[in-house]
Design an enzyme around this catalytic site. Sequence first.
Site, short mmCIF file in Angstrom:
data_model
loop_
_atom_site.label_atom_id
_atom_site.label_comp_id
_atom_site.label_asym_id
_atom_site.label_seq_id
_atom_site.Cartn_x
_atom_site.Cartn_y
_atom_site.Cartn_z
N ASP A 19 0.84 -1.21 0.00
CA ASP A 19 0.00 0.00 0.00
C ASP A 19 0.87 1.26 0.00
O ASP A 19 1.97 1.27 0.56
CB ASP A 19 -0.89 -0.03 1.25
CG ASP A 19 -2.10 0.88 1.10
OD1 ASP A 19 -2.27 1.48 0.02
OD2 ASP A 19 -2.88 0.99 2.07
N ASN A 67 -10.56 -3.38 -6.67
CA ASN A 67 -9.76 -2.39 -7.41
C ASN A 67 -10.33 -2.07 -8.80
O ASN A 67 -9.95 -1.07 -9.42
CB ASN A 67 -8.30 -2.86 -7.56
CG ASN A 67 -7.48 -2.71 -6.29
OD1 ASN A 67 -6.51 -3.42 -6.07
ND2 ASN A 67 -7.86 -1.76 -5.43
C1 FPP Z 1 -1.90 0.22 -3.35
O1 FPP Z 1 -1.43 1.54 -3.45
C2 FPP Z 1 -1.42 -0.59 -4.45
C3 FPP Z 1 -2.22 -1.24 -5.35
C4 FPP Z 1 -3.68 -1.14 -5.36
C5 FPP Z 1 -1.69 -2.07 -6.37
C6 FPP Z 1 -0.39 -2.71 -6.08
C7 FPP Z 1 0.36 -2.64 -7.29
C8 FPP Z 1 1.70 -2.54 -7.41
C9 FPP Z 1 2.65 -2.62 -6.30
C10 FPP Z 1 2.30 -2.36 -8.71
C11 FPP Z 1 2.57 -3.64 -9.36
C12 FPP Z 1 1.35 -4.09 -9.93
C13 FPP Z 1 1.19 -5.21 -10.54
C14 FPP Z 1 -0.19 -5.47 -11.01
C15 FPP Z 1 2.30 -6.17 -10.77
P1 FPP Z 1 -2.52 2.68 -3.57
O2 FPP Z 1 -2.67 3.01 -5.01
O3 FPP Z 1 -3.78 2.29 -2.90
O4 FPP Z 1 -1.80 3.83 -2.78
P2 FPP Z 1 -2.49 5.01 -1.96
O5 FPP Z 1 -3.31 4.38 -0.87
O6 FPP Z 1 -1.33 5.79 -1.43
O7 FPP Z 1 -3.32 5.80 -2.94
#
Ligand code: FPP
Length: 247
Positions: A19, A67
């Site tokens: 996250d 998501n």
């Molecule tokens: C959460 O950060 C992350 C995700 C929903 C996706 C995880 C994906 C990756 C680490 C990239 C690699 C992806 C793949 C499919 C290999 P967030 O976007 O919720 O962060 P925030 O809470 O700070 O907005």
Amino acid sequence: MNALKENMNVPQHIAIIMDGNGRWAKQHNKSRIEGHKKGAQQIKKVLDGARKFGVKYITLYAFSSENWNRPKVEVSALMHLLEKSIKANEKDFIKNEVRFETIGDISALPSYCQKAIAKIKKSTQHFNKQTLILALNYGSRDEITRVVKKLITSAENNEISSKDITWECIQQNLDTAHIPDPDLIIRTSGEKRLSNYLMLQAAYAEFYFTDILWPDFDEQHLHDAIQEYANRERRYGLTSEQIQKQC
Ligand code: FPP
């Protein structure tokens, strides 16, 4: 980097909620997509570190069943990033004998992702040094719903009856049937919740929360999490005295 102490109790299976990509991007004046790209780059570092520390299974929450509700452009970028990351890492997985698996309903992913997944699963299926499991279109509520539907269908076909419904039977029908339960669940970015991740499998897992954003999470942070895990006493419903006697 400090080495792990000898004979340290290293978790066999670590599951991670990656996250904080969006917040990392904001902090660096970049787009959310750039945050995900940096997040994707960290996966190799953490996987390499885990192998070095002797962690056999790593499960990463890459895309939850919720998501899909994100902006279309972000969902599309994540799908393309998934395909690109799989293709870019396939050789490395083969070199390091890492098996690639998934949990979640991947039939809903774009066909180009399904193709890349099928290819890497096939080319790594014989390896057992380390297993990377990507949770894709995964959510525990969806998983248990699929299990219940499957068992009801089996009952309707007279293949099973109510006496066959045990925890072992349910466990054998989860997406993780052939994977040991996670010993340690790590969530980055300061959030402290499970978000529909491995809810049944996490029954006896230890939790580790860190304020580090996923794109900054590296081998040293993984080391720190394992070190804290090693100091925990896992009791599985027993008393501390009973556990001491077993040792
Ligand atoms: C959460 O950060 C992350 C995700 C929903 C996706 C995880 C994906 C990756 C680490 C990239 C690699 C992806 C793949 C499919 C290999 P967030 O976007 O919720 O962060 P925030 O809470 O700070 O907005």
